[in-house]
Design a protein around this motif. Structure first.
Motif, short mmCIF file in Angstrom:
data_model
loop_
_atom_site.label_atom_id
_atom_site.label_comp_id
_atom_site.label_asym_id
_atom_site.label_seq_id
_atom_site.Cartn_x
_atom_site.Cartn_y
_atom_site.Cartn_z
N UNK A 1 0.83 -1.21 0.00
CA UNK A 1 0.00 0.00 0.00
C UNK A 1 0.86 1.26 0.00
N UNK A 2 2.16 1.11 0.20
CA UNK A 2 3.07 2.26 0.25
C UNK A 2 3.94 2.38 -0.99
N UNK A 3 3.72 1.51 -1.98
CA UNK A 3 4.48 1.59 -3.23
C UNK A 3 4.22 2.94 -3.90
N UNK B 1 12.82 -13.18 -11.21
CA UNK B 1 11.47 -12.94 -11.72
C UNK B 1 10.81 -11.69 -11.15
N UNK B 2 11.45 -11.02 -10.19
CA UNK B 2 10.84 -9.85 -9.55
C UNK B 2 11.16 -8.60 -10.38
N UNK B 3 10.41 -8.44 -11.44
CA UNK B 3 10.64 -7.35 -12.39
C UNK B 3 10.47 -5.99 -11.73
N UNK B 4 9.49 -5.85 -10.88
CA UNK B 4 9.26 -4.56 -10.19
C UNK B 4 10.47 -4.16 -9.36
N UNK B 5 11.00 -5.08 -8.57
CA UNK B 5 12.16 -4.78 -7.73
C UNK B 5 13.39 -4.49 -8.59
N UNK B 6 13.58 -5.25 -9.64
CA UNK B 6 14.74 -5.03 -10.51
C UNK B 6 14.70 -3.63 -11.13
N UNK B 7 13.53 -3.20 -11.54
CA UNK B 7 13.40 -1.85 -12.10
C UNK B 7 13.70 -0.80 -11.02
N UNK B 8 13.21 -1.03 -9.81
CA UNK B 8 13.48 -0.12 -8.69
C UNK B 8 14.98 0.01 -8.47
#
Length: 140
Positions: free
Chosen positions: A67-69, A100-107
Motif C-alpha cells: 500500500x506504500x508503493x 522474476x521480480x521485475x518490479x524490484x529489478x526496475x526499482x
C-alpha cells in the motif's frame, strides 16, 4: 515466495535469528513509518559474498508494504542504507534480487544499480528460485 514456505515459517525461529543478527552487529536495520504504521524496512551490512572484498557492503533485504508503493518510501530507505554503508567505510554495495521480480529489478536500476550477471538458484518450499546480483558504487 512459495506459499508453502511462508506458511511454514516459525515466528519464534525468525525472532531468534533476527535478534542474533542484530545483537552481533552483523546487520543494521532501518524502519520507515507512515504516521503510526510501519511502512517498510531495510537490512544492510558487510557483504556476505566470497568474491567481494572488505570494501563491499550489502543490502540484505528491503521490504515495503504494497500500500506504500510509489510514495518514495522505498527510495528513502535505499538512500539511508547507502549513506549508512558509506559512513561505515564501504565503497560499493551489492544486493541479490529474485530474477522474476521485475518490479524490484526496475526499482534497483532506477536507484543506480546494475547487474553484474552473477546468478544463483536455491530451493525454498519445494520451489526452485533464481536470484541475480546487482551492485553500484556508494559515491555519486
Amino acid at each position: 515466495m512459495p506459499t508453502s514456505f511462508l506458511a511454514a515459517l516459525s515466528e519464534e525461529q525468525r525472532e531468534r535469528s533476527w535478534r542474533e543478527a542484530l545483537e552481533s552487529g552483523r546487520i543494521s536495520v532501518a524502519l520507515a513509518y507512515s504516521g503510526e504504521e510501519l511502512a517498510g524496512w531495510v537490512a544492510y551490512g558487510k557483504c556476505r559474498d566470497t568474491d567481494k572484498d572488505a570494501s563491499w557492503g550489502e543490502i540484505e533485504a528491503i521490504y515495503l508494504h504494497p500500500s506504500r508503493y510509489g510514495l518514495g518510501i522505498g527510495t528513502s530507505l535505499m538512500q539511508y542504507a547507502r549513506k549508512s554503508l558509506s559512513t561505515m567505510g564501504y565503497s560499493g554495495v551489492s544486493l541479490w534480487v529474485l530474477t522474476a521480480n521485475v518490479r524490484a529489478r526496475k526499482f534497483y536500476e532506477l536507484a543506480g544499480f546494475s547487474t553484474d550477471e552473477n546468478t544463483k538458484e536455491f530451493e525454498l518450499g519445494g520451489t526452485v528460485l533464481g536470484e541475480i546480483r546487482y551492485q553500484r558504487t556508494l559515491t555519486g
